[in-house]
Write a protein that holds these residues in place. Structure first.
Motif, PDB file in Angstrom:
ATOM      1  N   ARG A  59      37.736  36.676  34.382  1.00  0.00           N
ATOM      2  CA  ARG A  59      39.151  36.448  34.689  1.00  0.00           C
ATOM      3  C   ARG A  59      39.705  35.239  33.964  1.00  0.00           C
ATOM      4  NH1 ARG A  59      38.003  36.924  40.925  1.00  0.00           N
ATOM      5  NH2 ARG A  59      36.520  35.433  40.120  1.00  0.00           N
ATOM      6  N   SER A  60      38.840  34.300  33.583  1.00  0.00           N
ATOM      7  CA  SER A  60      39.311  33.100  32.889  1.00  0.00           C
ATOM      8  C   SER A  60      39.187  33.225  31.373  1.00  0.00           C
ATOM      9  CB  SER A  60      38.526  31.877  33.371  1.00  0.00           C
ATOM     10  OG  SER A  60      37.166  31.994  33.004  1.00  0.00           O
ATOM     11  N   LEU A  61      38.866  34.406  30.871  1.00  0.00           N
ATOM     12  CA  LEU A  61      38.693  34.604  29.432  1.00  0.00           C
ATOM     13  C   LEU A  61      39.962  34.324  28.627  1.00  0.00           C
ATOM     14  CD1 LEU A  61      36.614  35.389  27.327  1.00  0.00           C
ATOM     15  CD2 LEU A  61      37.317  37.746  27.616  1.00  0.00           C
ATOM     16  N   PRO A  62      41.157  34.754  29.055  1.00  0.00           N
ATOM     17  CA  PRO A  62      42.358  34.408  28.284  1.00  0.00           C
ATOM     18  C   PRO A  62      42.597  32.894  28.205  1.00  0.00           C
ATOM     19  CG  PRO A  62      42.838  36.221  29.756  1.00  0.00           C
ATOM     20  CD  PRO A  62      41.483  35.711  30.117  1.00  0.00           C
ATOM     21  N   ASP A  63      42.385  32.200  29.304  1.00  0.00           N
ATOM     22  CA  ASP A  63      42.540  30.747  29.286  1.00  0.00           C
ATOM     23  C   ASP A  63      41.506  30.095  28.377  1.00  0.00           C
ATOM     24  OD1 ASP A  63      44.633  30.864  31.076  1.00  0.00           O
ATOM     25  OD2 ASP A  63      43.315  30.659  32.820  1.00  0.00           O
ATOM     26  N   LEU A  64      40.294  30.598  28.410  1.00  0.00           N
ATOM     27  CA  LEU A  64      39.241  30.081  27.545  1.00  0.00           C
ATOM     28  C   LEU A  64      39.611  30.262  26.081  1.00  0.00           C
ATOM     29  CD1 LEU A  64      36.235  29.076  27.254  1.00  0.00           C
ATOM     30  CD2 LEU A  64      35.668  31.498  27.072  1.00  0.00           C
ATOM     31  N   ALA A  65      40.150  31.425  25.731  1.00  0.00           N
ATOM     32  CA  ALA A  65      40.525  31.691  24.352  1.00  0.00           C
ATOM     33  C   ALA A  65      41.646  30.752  23.895  1.00  0.00           C
ATOM     34  CB  ALA A  65      40.955  33.147  24.186  1.00  0.00           C
ATOM     35  N   VAL A  66      42.663  30.589  24.725  1.00  0.00           N
ATOM     36  CA  VAL A  66      43.785  29.723  24.346  1.00  0.00           C
ATOM     37  C   VAL A  66      43.336  28.273  24.239  1.00  0.00           C
ATOM     38  CG1 VAL A  66      46.003  28.836  25.136  1.00  0.00           C
ATOM     39  CG2 VAL A  66      45.532  31.278  25.256  1.00  0.00           C
ATOM     40  N   GLU A  67      42.540  27.803  25.181  1.00  0.00           N
ATOM     41  CA  GLU A  67      42.069  26.417  25.143  1.00  0.00           C
ATOM     42  C   GLU A  67      41.173  26.153  23.940  1.00  0.00           C
ATOM     43  OE1 GLU A  67      40.163  25.802  28.862  1.00  0.00           O
ATOM     44  OE2 GLU A  67      42.040  25.879  29.999  1.00  0.00           O
ATOM     45  N   THR A  68      40.321  27.104  23.596  1.00  0.00           N
ATOM     46  CA  THR A  68      39.427  26.922  22.462  1.00  0.00           C
ATOM     47  C   THR A  68      40.197  26.918  21.147  1.00  0.00           C
ATOM     48  OG1 THR A  68      37.670  28.027  23.689  1.00  0.00           O
ATOM     49  CG2 THR A  68      37.366  27.820  21.326  1.00  0.00           C
ATOM     50  N   VAL A  69      41.139  27.847  20.996  1.00  0.00           N
ATOM     51  CA  VAL A  69      41.953  27.879  19.773  1.00  0.00           C
ATOM     52  C   VAL A  69      42.785  26.611  19.671  1.00  0.00           C
ATOM     53  CG1 VAL A  69      43.862  29.063  18.625  1.00  0.00           C
ATOM     54  CG2 VAL A  69      41.970  30.383  19.570  1.00  0.00           C
TER      55      VAL A  69
END
Length: 75
Positions: A59-69
């Protein structure tokens, strides 16, 4: 290298493997590239998942992607 980046990179390889599989199926040839991409994707994402404290939550995958980018974009 950052585990989050490796996890996302491994997840990016999996749709590419699916495209390579469909292409090989359409051309009636053995899906060598699809197998290699699948092994790399699952291996890298699995290693990052296993070594990350607490693992990852889907569920936190979109947030992880945005934070990493964003983290690498600012550098």
């Amino acid at each position: 290298m950052d585990r989050d980046l490796l996890f996302l990179t491994g997840l990016i390889f999996l749709p590419l493997a699916f495209v390579a599989l469909v292409s090989a199926w359409a051309d009636r040839r053995f899906p060598t590239a699809a197998l290699v991409l699948t092994v790399i994707g699952v291996g890298v994402a699995g290693w990052a998942y296993a070594t990350h404290p607490g693992g990852y939550d889907w569920r936190s995958l979109p947030d992880l992607a945005v934070e990493t980018v964003a983290r690498y974009w600012r550098r």
